[in-house]
Design an enzyme around this catalytic site. Sequence first.
Site, PDB file in Angstrom:
ATOM      1  N   ASN A 135     -10.138  -0.026  -0.169  1.00 21.88           N
ATOM      2  CA  ASN A 135      -8.674   0.039  -0.132  1.00 21.88           C
ATOM      3  C   ASN A 135      -8.140  -0.446  -1.482  1.00 21.88           C
ATOM      4  O   ASN A 135      -8.236  -1.628  -1.802  1.00 21.88           O
ATOM      5  CB  ASN A 135      -8.175  -0.845   1.021  1.00 21.88           C
ATOM      6  CG  ASN A 135      -6.659  -0.853   1.141  1.00 21.88           C
ATOM      7  OD1 ASN A 135      -5.948  -0.369   0.260  1.00 21.88           O
ATOM      8  ND2 ASN A 135      -6.169  -1.427   2.223  1.00 21.88           N
TER       9      ASN A 135
ATOM     10  N   HIS B 230      -3.498   7.240   2.820  1.00 25.21           N
ATOM     11  CA  HIS B 230      -3.865   5.937   2.264  1.00 25.21           C
ATOM     12  C   HIS B 230      -5.271   5.602   2.753  1.00 25.21           C
ATOM     13  O   HIS B 230      -5.606   5.830   3.911  1.00 25.21           O
ATOM     14  CB  HIS B 230      -2.865   4.876   2.731  1.00 25.21           C
ATOM     15  CG  HIS B 230      -3.259   3.492   2.347  1.00 25.21           C
ATOM     16  ND1 HIS B 230      -3.698   3.187   1.072  1.00 25.21           N
ATOM     17  CD2 HIS B 230      -3.312   2.332   3.046  1.00 25.21           C
ATOM     18  CE1 HIS B 230      -3.982   1.897   1.022  1.00 25.21           C
ATOM     19  NE2 HIS B 230      -3.760   1.361   2.205  1.00 25.21           N
TER      20      HIS B 230
ATOM     21  N   CYS C 139       0.814  -1.221   0.000  1.00 27.71           N
ATOM     22  CA  CYS C 139       0.000   0.000   0.000  1.00 27.71           C
ATOM     23  C   CYS C 139       0.846   1.269   0.000  1.00 27.71           C
ATOM     24  O   CYS C 139       0.346   2.355  -0.318  1.00 27.71           O
ATOM     25  CB  CYS C 139      -0.931   0.026   1.204  1.00 27.71           C
ATOM     26  SG  CYS C 139      -2.134  -1.282   1.147  1.00 27.71           S
TER      27      CYS C 139
END
Length: 326
Positions: free
Chosen positions: A283, A253, A112
């Site tokens: 996500n 994020h 990520c």
Amino acid sequence: MRSFIAGTGSYLPERILTNADLVGMVDTSDEWITSRTGIRERRIAAPDQASSDLATEAAKSALKAAGIEAGDLDLIIVATLTPDYMFPSTAGLVQRNLKATKAAAFDLEAACTGFIYALTVGDQFIKTGKYGKILVIASEVLSRFIDYEDRNTCVLFGDGAGAVVLVPSEDGDRGIVSTHLYNDGSMSDLLIAPAGGSRMPVDEEAIAKRLNTVKMRGNVVFRIAVEKLSELVDEVLEVNGLKEEDINFLVPHQANLRIIKATARKLKLPMERVIVTVDRHGNTSAASVPLALDEAVRSGRINPGDMVLLEAFGGGLTWGAALVNW
Ligand code: ACO
């Protein structure tokens, strides 16, 4: 010399998977997903779309925004943990699709945090003067690596891509001010797709146990994410001699709204100064920061002169931040 973000772009696949759809697939509820994560829906790539396809669309939109021709690019970096193939690189396929014949191309994997890592690498090439026009893309088709019978993970992830074009800043102040990267490999097992690499090739047993899909100790990762992102905020402010009120926007994020809110509280930033897309995108791993950034820039929220903090946390475990004077 600073690297200037000359243009942003993004791409989301058309198909929407809502919380209501997931309720019919696993033992979960809209109430659980929204209260624990903030996610309401996520996008899922069409069967014929792979990471390079999403990346190419995001790249075209970033190039157009920057007013730069693909043929003039020096380098293409694609951050992804869901490449089209083990090899050749996804960046190489994007180079082909764009006809960016002059550009070198490679992939970068930092889960990520991939976009922050890739932006940092691109920034170094600009700073040294090696390259002058760099496309930094993050693209993920996570839906191919998710077990849609595992409620711990399948409600969280979505597909998408985001991109930026880096050039040398003509104005000394505008551009990437500082970057900050971390990794702690001792916690690599907390977030992992065990099969599909050289340690455990995908075989019948791996498929039966779904070891080629994302496994996560979510609540442990959650605690570490909040702690490390808080330390990171302190570091970014201290290194640059800034105070909380000097930061105008946070582009975090998009893993979990509760993690985002904890970082915003640390920065004493009201939520209207925080770019949130997790409700609509879920996500999207490396792609989440450039997707959110593009949305904020195109909607006119982020403007020249704004001090923007980008941050991410993910598998590796990795975490990092970039401070940008927009
Ligand atoms: N629906 C209903 N119940 C669920 C679901 C679901 N979809 N998923 C888990 N549960 C249950 C669990 O089984 C557990 O039940 P139990 O108490 O009976 O055992 C209960 O809910 C609580 O589970 P926790 O895991 O403790 O829930 P938590 O509040 O921590 O939320 C979540 C889970 C959303 C995963 C959160 O921990 C999180 O966001 N973690 C961080 C994720 C992250 O930042 N990852 C890094 C980036 S990802 C990357 O790099 C690829």
